[in-house]
Scaffold this active site. Structure first.
Site, short mmCIF file in Angstrom:
data_model
loop_
_atom_site.label_atom_id
_atom_site.label_comp_id
_atom_site.label_asym_id
_atom_site.label_seq_id
_atom_site.Cartn_x
_atom_site.Cartn_y
_atom_site.Cartn_z
N GLN A 6 56.32 60.31 30.77
CA GLN A 6 57.74 60.04 31.00
C GLN A 6 58.23 58.82 30.22
O GLN A 6 59.41 58.71 29.93
CB GLN A 6 58.01 59.80 32.50
CG GLN A 6 57.75 61.00 33.39
CD GLN A 6 56.36 60.96 34.00
OE1 GLN A 6 55.42 60.42 33.41
NE2 GLN A 6 56.20 61.54 35.16
N ARG A 32 62.61 70.31 47.68
CA ARG A 32 61.64 69.23 47.42
C ARG A 32 61.26 68.67 48.78
O ARG A 32 61.77 67.63 49.20
CB ARG A 32 62.29 68.17 46.52
CG ARG A 32 61.34 67.15 45.91
CD ARG A 32 60.55 67.65 44.71
NE ARG A 32 61.40 67.94 43.58
CZ ARG A 32 61.90 67.01 42.72
NH1 ARG A 32 61.60 65.75 42.86
NH2 ARG A 32 62.66 67.39 41.72
N ASP A 34 58.50 54.27 43.76
CA ASP A 34 58.80 55.42 44.61
C ASP A 34 58.89 55.03 46.08
O ASP A 34 59.53 55.69 46.88
CB ASP A 34 57.73 56.50 44.44
CG ASP A 34 57.77 57.05 43.04
OD1 ASP A 34 57.10 56.48 42.16
OD2 ASP A 34 58.50 58.03 42.82
N ARG A 44 65.24 65.08 38.22
CA ARG A 44 64.18 64.41 38.97
C ARG A 44 64.55 62.94 39.08
O ARG A 44 65.48 62.47 38.42
CB ARG A 44 62.77 64.60 38.37
CG ARG A 44 62.66 64.73 36.89
CD ARG A 44 63.05 63.54 36.09
NE ARG A 44 62.24 62.36 36.37
CZ ARG A 44 62.55 61.14 35.97
NH1 ARG A 44 63.68 60.92 35.28
NH2 ARG A 44 61.79 60.10 36.23
N GLY A 45 63.82 62.20 39.93
CA GLY A 45 64.15 60.80 40.17
C GLY A 45 64.89 60.68 41.50
O GLY A 45 65.76 61.49 41.81
N ALA A 46 64.52 59.63 42.26
CA ALA A 46 65.01 59.49 43.63
C ALA A 46 66.53 59.57 43.74
O ALA A 46 67.08 60.43 44.45
CB ALA A 46 64.50 58.16 44.20
N ASN A 79 54.00 53.27 42.93
CA ASN A 79 54.72 53.72 41.74
C ASN A 79 53.76 54.59 40.93
O ASN A 79 52.60 54.79 41.29
CB ASN A 79 55.24 52.52 40.92
CG ASN A 79 56.24 52.92 39.86
OD1 ASN A 79 57.07 53.80 40.07
ND2 ASN A 79 56.17 52.30 38.69
N LYS A 80 54.24 55.10 39.83
CA LYS A 80 53.48 55.99 38.96
C LYS A 80 52.09 55.43 38.65
O LYS A 80 51.94 54.23 38.44
CB LYS A 80 54.26 56.17 37.65
CG LYS A 80 53.73 57.21 36.71
CD LYS A 80 53.77 58.61 37.27
CE LYS A 80 55.18 59.00 37.66
NZ LYS A 80 55.25 60.13 38.58
#
Lengths: 367, 367
Positions: free
Chosen positions: A205, A100, A246, A57-59, A257-258
């Site tokens: 996370q 995705r 993000d 995961r992660g861009a 962002n988160k």
């Protein structure tokens, strides 16, 4: 293999490719921080599944995984018929894209690989170009993170206490990460500093991935409940905040962002603590005109109502924490306005969020 | 007995006394929200243990438990020797005080019981006075919470969306609670409103106790990760914040409460959302001159590094969530300055935090 005895080397990457076995090598991130394991996907279907099921995961990391997955799929093609080869490319592209569907990085990465293949005249040439393009995508991801580190390291003075939220570390990219890049560069320069990782409920996370990464790198750190940073700021125990993102709106400087990032930015502004956002250029969205247009994903209630972790027996388990008859709201992201952000750390330098549009030529804007 | 089939009645209290069995009746709060059970302590030693082991918690609730425990201890005395009786009183007092040595409520409550016993001439008279004083202490706790509800209910308009943090509900008092009192009074007045409960990591009292209480009372609510309220405020989805407090400084208007309260006050101020603190008069500290003098307890790391909950098998378990080689900081409380607080809701009315000292005569100040 237990993480506590695993020592990371400089040559290790979150996403890599084994040309002999035609396999994509991925850290199985769902097992972290309790178990460290590298999985090798045997074909592009397995690679797509690894993206879908969040092995990776992660861009930056899923972008590189899709690029390698596309190369893996075309390298497996047998024969020299260009029409059949093109059909295979389209199929692999679609399967990886569908893994995705809302993410933009896999599509951008695979478009780079496809563009490179245009220059080949034979199937063999196209295969070689695909692999080279995937490698280049991964290498560029690392290089961009290194540049973020180079610019951002200046912000971390000796003795600094740095807060971060969620995971924008090397696990989210091919290596180095974005929010963590200035930390690793400052460490390499011999600076001493301390990191506070917000736990980052509901998916934790910060407590799992970021804390694990920092432990591997030997960076002194403590985990905080998401409730605690305000108190530490009040007592003068935090000097700097660095987070990832993000999506940053190039036209307004707003940062998605988160969930919880906005709260930390509000607190930092009150306490006059610098608040930075570290991103690769691919995170800039030049189209959207307002943060209110950013769709905020409402995620599953179960994330808020309980927690995943490890029992004393080491078995992974979910415990329901909340009252059984209560429900939850679970917005996954929030939007931080530019007036709360000191600077955006990019591979091209550090910019005021409201200057991004003015500086768009430097920042990879294509009209 | 499963909570989902338990219906609370108006006559039920968090702490009560059974005169026939000479037993203190307590909700076993450590089992909530997954199991509802009332325990009867058979003697004052068991009552002290229930305080110590947090079967019962919350300022008002442990005050009433200590008052009943003292009555329980003196009622068990056999004979009519006044000297021996006095020795028993001192012993019971000390055992109950030592159960939670830093708490002020048990001591204040037991002092009330001792003062009442002074008026008795015989052991039998003193016993009757002790029980009556304990009952009066509990009844006054309920009455004060009712008065908080009467004043605070005006703040909740029809359709309001109210945020609360941690648990300052009826489980923390004999009944009704403080932060929840305005909600229950508004509900009784027929108003419709929605409550958001912050999860309140690391001990999750919002997700467990407050959500359970609201479910029992039939108040519509959702649990939020502590990270989420900022986003909801930004989107205009929260109209009012009401929290409790562990200590309010009468001289400055500063409010100590569960970690994360300060963060919510900062967010509310930014969004011009009224932020109220509901307290009984016993919560006001007239001595301390600065919030920086309030000791902030640093609690066990394990609270932050994992979570207690229930496995699908219904067994209670702790899971380690965080990276095994990382540590945590865990301040238990924070201090909110008066400029962020719209009002303090007390049984004597609603006051600006900076007006408490001026109004001290009304607020039970004794020089």
């Amino acid at each position: 293999m237990n993480v506590t005895i695993y020592t990371r080397t400089k040559h290790f990457r979150t996403v890599a490719f084994d040309t002999k076995k035609n396999a994509v090598l991925l850290i199985e991130q769902r097992l972290l921080p309790h178990e460290f394991k590298i999985v090798a996907t045997r074909d592009f279907h397995e690679t797509a599944l690894a993206i879908k099921d969040m092995v990776v995961r992660g861009a930056g990391a899923i972008g590189a995984t899709a690029a390698y997955g596309l190369a893996q799929g075309v390298l497996a093609f047998r024969g020299d018929d260009l029409n059949k080869f093109s059909a295979q490319v389209r199929k692999v592209y679609q399967v990886l894209k569908d893994a995705r569907p809302t993410a933009v990085d896999p599509v951008n990465a695979m478009n780079d690989v496809c563009a490179a293949m245009q220059k080949g005249r034979t199937v063999e040439e196209k295969k070689a170009l695909a692999l080279a393009a995937a490698e280049e995508f991964a290498n560029e991801d690392v290089q961009h993170c290194e540049e973020i580190g180079r610019h951002g390291a200046k912000l971390i003075r000796n003795g600094a206490r740095v807060l971060t939220h969620c995971n924008a570390g090397w696990l989210a990219f091919v290596d180095i990460g974005t929010a963590t890049a200035p930390m690793y560069a400052a460490q390499a320069a011999g600076k001493k500093f301390h990191v506070f990782c917000d736990e980052t409920r509901p998916r934790s996370q910060g407590a799992t991935l970021t804390a694990w990464e920092l432990a591997q790198q030997g960076v002194p750190h403590h985990i905080l409940a998401d409730n605690a940073a305000g108190h530490l700021m009040q007592r003068g125990e935090i000097d700097l905040v660095i987070v990832g993102s993000d999506r940053v709106l190039g036209r307004t400087g707003e940062v998605t962002n988160k969930i919880g990032t906005y709260t930390k930015a509000v607190l930092a502004a009150r306490h006059k603590i610098p608040f930075y956002v570290a991103i690769p250029l691919s995170t800039i969205d030049w189209n959207l005109k307002s943060g209110f247009d950013i769709p905020i994903e409402e995620r599953s209630e179960s994330e808020v109502l309980g927690a995943w972790g490890h029992l004393p027996s080491k078995k992974r388990a979910y415990v329901r924490v909340a009252n059984p008859s209560s429900g939850a709201r679970n917005p996954g992201f929030d939007v931080t306005p530019p007036e709360l952000i000191t600077g955006i750390i990019t591979p091209a330098g550090i910019f005021k969020p409201r200057d991004l549009w003015k500086q768009r030529a430097k920042l990879g804007y294509r009209s």
